[in-house]
Enzyme design. Sequence first.
Site, PDB file in Angstrom:
ATOM      1  CE  LYS A   8      34.783   1.416 -53.196  1.00 14.30           C
ATOM      2  NZ  LYS A   8      34.356   0.729 -51.962  1.00 14.30           N
ATOM      3  CG  LEU A  61      36.662   5.653 -49.854  1.00 13.23           C
ATOM      4  CD1 LEU A  61      36.422   7.340 -49.749  1.00 13.23           C
ATOM      5  CD2 LEU A  61      35.025   5.874 -50.036  1.00 13.23           C
ATOM      6  CG  ASN A 102      28.710   6.903 -53.222  1.00 15.02           C
ATOM      7  OD1 ASN A 102      29.432   7.229 -52.299  1.00 15.02           O
ATOM      8  ND2 ASN A 102      27.957   6.339 -51.694  1.00 15.02           N
ATOM      9  CG  ASN A 143      30.590   7.388 -48.406  1.00 12.44           C
ATOM     10  OD1 ASN A 143      30.657   7.418 -47.461  1.00 12.44           O
ATOM     11  ND2 ASN A 143      31.572   6.375 -48.954  1.00 12.44           N
ATOM     12  CB  CYS A 174      34.990  10.568 -46.969  1.00 13.40           C
ATOM     13  SG  CYS A 174      34.463   9.478 -47.574  1.00 13.40           S
ATOM     14  CE  LYS A 191      25.413   3.917 -47.414  1.00 13.79           C
ATOM     15  NZ  LYS A 191      26.838   3.012 -48.942  1.00 13.79           N
ATOM     16  CG  ASN A 223      28.515   3.998 -45.079  1.00 13.68           C
ATOM     17  OD1 ASN A 223      28.977   3.444 -45.424  1.00 13.68           O
ATOM     18  ND2 ASN A 223      29.304   5.139 -45.565  1.00 13.68           N
ATOM     19  N   GLY A 240      26.496  -6.656 -43.017  1.00 16.91           N
ATOM     20  CA  GLY A 240      25.607  -7.977 -43.488  1.00 16.91           C
ATOM     21  C   GLY A 240      24.497  -7.823 -42.325  1.00 16.91           C
ATOM     22  CB  THR A 300      27.362  -7.986 -47.319  1.00 18.14           C
ATOM     23  OG1 THR A 300      28.285  -6.147 -46.415  1.00 18.14           O
ATOM     24  CG2 THR A 300      27.794  -8.375 -46.626  1.00 18.14           C
TER      25      THR A 300
HETATM   26  C1  LIG Z   1      33.256  -3.707 -49.807  1.00 21.86           C
HETATM   27  C2  LIG Z   1      32.193  -2.786 -49.362  1.00 21.86           C
HETATM   28  C3  LIG Z   1      32.864  -2.070 -49.819  1.00 21.86           C
HETATM   29  C4  LIG Z   1      31.647  -0.717 -49.658  1.00 21.86           C
HETATM   30  N1  LIG Z   1      31.925   0.759 -50.342  1.00 21.86           N
HETATM   31  C5  LIG Z   1      31.524   1.423 -50.165  1.00 21.86           C
HETATM   32  C6  LIG Z   1      31.795   2.654 -50.606  1.00 21.86           C
HETATM   33  O1  LIG Z   1      32.319   2.746 -51.300  1.00 21.86           O
HETATM   34  N2  LIG Z   1      31.069   3.633 -50.382  1.00 21.86           N
HETATM   35  C7  LIG Z   1      30.148   3.857 -49.178  1.00 21.86           C
HETATM   36  O2  LIG Z   1      29.829   5.161 -49.467  1.00 21.86           O
HETATM   37  N3  LIG Z   1      29.813   2.839 -48.827  1.00 21.86           N
HETATM   38  C8  LIG Z   1      30.143   1.539 -48.695  1.00 21.86           C
HETATM   39  N4  LIG Z   1      29.890   0.290 -48.794  1.00 21.86           N
HETATM   40  C9  LIG Z   1      28.702   0.285 -47.302  1.00 21.86           C
HETATM   41  C10 LIG Z   1      27.089  -0.294 -47.968  1.00 21.86           C
HETATM   42  O3  LIG Z   1      27.250   0.666 -49.163  1.00 21.86           O
HETATM   43  C11 LIG Z   1      26.413  -0.159 -47.023  1.00 21.86           C
HETATM   44  O4  LIG Z   1      26.070   0.560 -47.008  1.00 21.86           O
HETATM   45  C12 LIG Z   1      26.881  -1.372 -46.412  1.00 21.86           C
HETATM   46  O5  LIG Z   1      28.071  -2.487 -46.845  1.00 21.86           O
HETATM   47  C13 LIG Z   1      25.547  -1.367 -44.875  1.00 21.86           C
HETATM   48  O6  LIG Z   1      24.494  -2.877 -46.376  1.00 21.86           O
HETATM   49  P1  LIG Z   1      25.128  -4.210 -46.459  1.00 21.86           P
HETATM   50  O7  LIG Z   1      25.262  -4.997 -44.814  1.00 21.86           O
HETATM   51  O8  LIG Z   1      23.833  -4.602 -46.578  1.00 21.86           O
HETATM   52  O9  LIG Z   1      26.063  -4.513 -46.949  1.00 21.86           O
HETATM   53  C14 LIG Z   1      30.999  -0.833 -48.858  1.00 21.86           C
HETATM   54  C15 LIG Z   1      30.189  -2.080 -48.183  1.00 21.86           C
HETATM   55  C16 LIG Z   1      31.577  -2.981 -48.337  1.00 21.86           C
HETATM   56  C17 LIG Z   1      30.967  -4.775 -47.605  1.00 21.86           C
END
Ligand SMILES: Cc1cc2nc3c(=O)[nH]c(=O)nc-3n(C[C@H](O)[C@H](O)[C@H](O)COP(=O)(O)O)c2cc1C
Length: 313
Positions: free
Chosen positions: A48, A76, A102, A130, A133, A168, A195, A221, A270
């Site tokens: 995270k 965050l 990250n 990341n 932000c 990212k 992202n 997702g 996801t």
């Molecule tokens: C609940 C949740 C929390 C996330 N937290 C972060 C984060 O803290 N830092 C980050 O760079 N991306 C974060 N993401 C983005 C994911 O790392 C990813 O880029 C995004 O979900 C797309 O991938 P997916 O479709 O497989 O979920 C988060 C995504 C979700 C669903």
Amino acid sequence: MSGLPDRSVNIGRLHLKNPIMTASGTFGYAEEYATFVDLNLLGAIVVKSITLKPRVGSYPHRSTEVASGLLATIGLQNVGIERFLQDKLPFFESIQTPLIVNIGGESIEEYVSLARSIDQQARVHGIELNVSCPNVRRGGMHFGVDPEVLRELVSQVRQVTGKVVIVKLSPMVTDIRPLAEICQRQGADAVSLINAPIGMAVDIKTRRSRLGKNLTGGLTGPAIKPIALYCVWRVCRAVDLPVIGIGGISCLEDAFEFFIAGACAVQVGTWNFINPRITQDIIEGLERYMVEHHIKNLSELRGTSAEQVPKVR
Ligand SMILES: Cc1cc2nc3c(=O)[nH]c(=O)nc-3n(C[C@H](O)[C@H](O)[C@H](O)COP(=O)(O)O)c2cc1C
């Protein structure tokens, strides 16, 4: 020599035994998943986003399901760098999988300070920036959408760490390629994308956002997979860097789509919430598939998408 296919990939100097990683924010600090997944099987673990100070994150409602996806605004939430190093990092001594931390910040100085702290940790192999932000000095504009700010950020982080640096990228830009080019020129080892793009969902009874006061959230997702694939495909043709594909991966076939589009590795996000064993299932499936189809290594698949534009009759 075993006759097994070679699933390994290199991201800069980092050698991964296979190309399946976890996506930041969807796998906690890994220990939460230890009862579901053999963490030693993973290609790499991305934790995270960590910030300088702990963050409590957004108000409820933080997430809502939408067609083929999740709309979420976690804000965050994290334990902050100090507690991460003290309480979370020791867990990784019990596993061998490469760890990528990250990081997120409100200013370039915050990213640099985090990168310096992480650089001293032998157990950490890489840093993922990341860049989605809000930059407080630029009225909340995200770091990753402003070419000048991104250039400065990557350049300054590169100067303070010898760890593998992955940037990212966000898809919320007109053209993602110049941003990836900046990352390459400033010495990043890889880019990961995408992202979550920002979305909204409205409750028609209350006429309010389904995310309450937060109003908007990141869409993740399967709903975003076509956008992610498109971005990966474009970036792979623009830069000479390893590209890590992220977005909507829920099975081995989805991962293959990213490899064929040019990605060298993928992150699963996801879908961990739906099947917490999904990363392991994909890794095991990948080996079986490669054996059955006589694929000796992943470069046989990578970037093999047909690119002809169909003729208009
Ligand atoms: C609940 C949740 C929390 C996330 N937290 C972060 C984060 O803290 N830092 C980050 O760079 N991306 C974060 N993401 C983005 C994911 O790392 C990813 O880029 C995004 O979900 C797309 O991938 P997916 O479709 O497989 O979920 C988060 C995504 C979700 C669903």
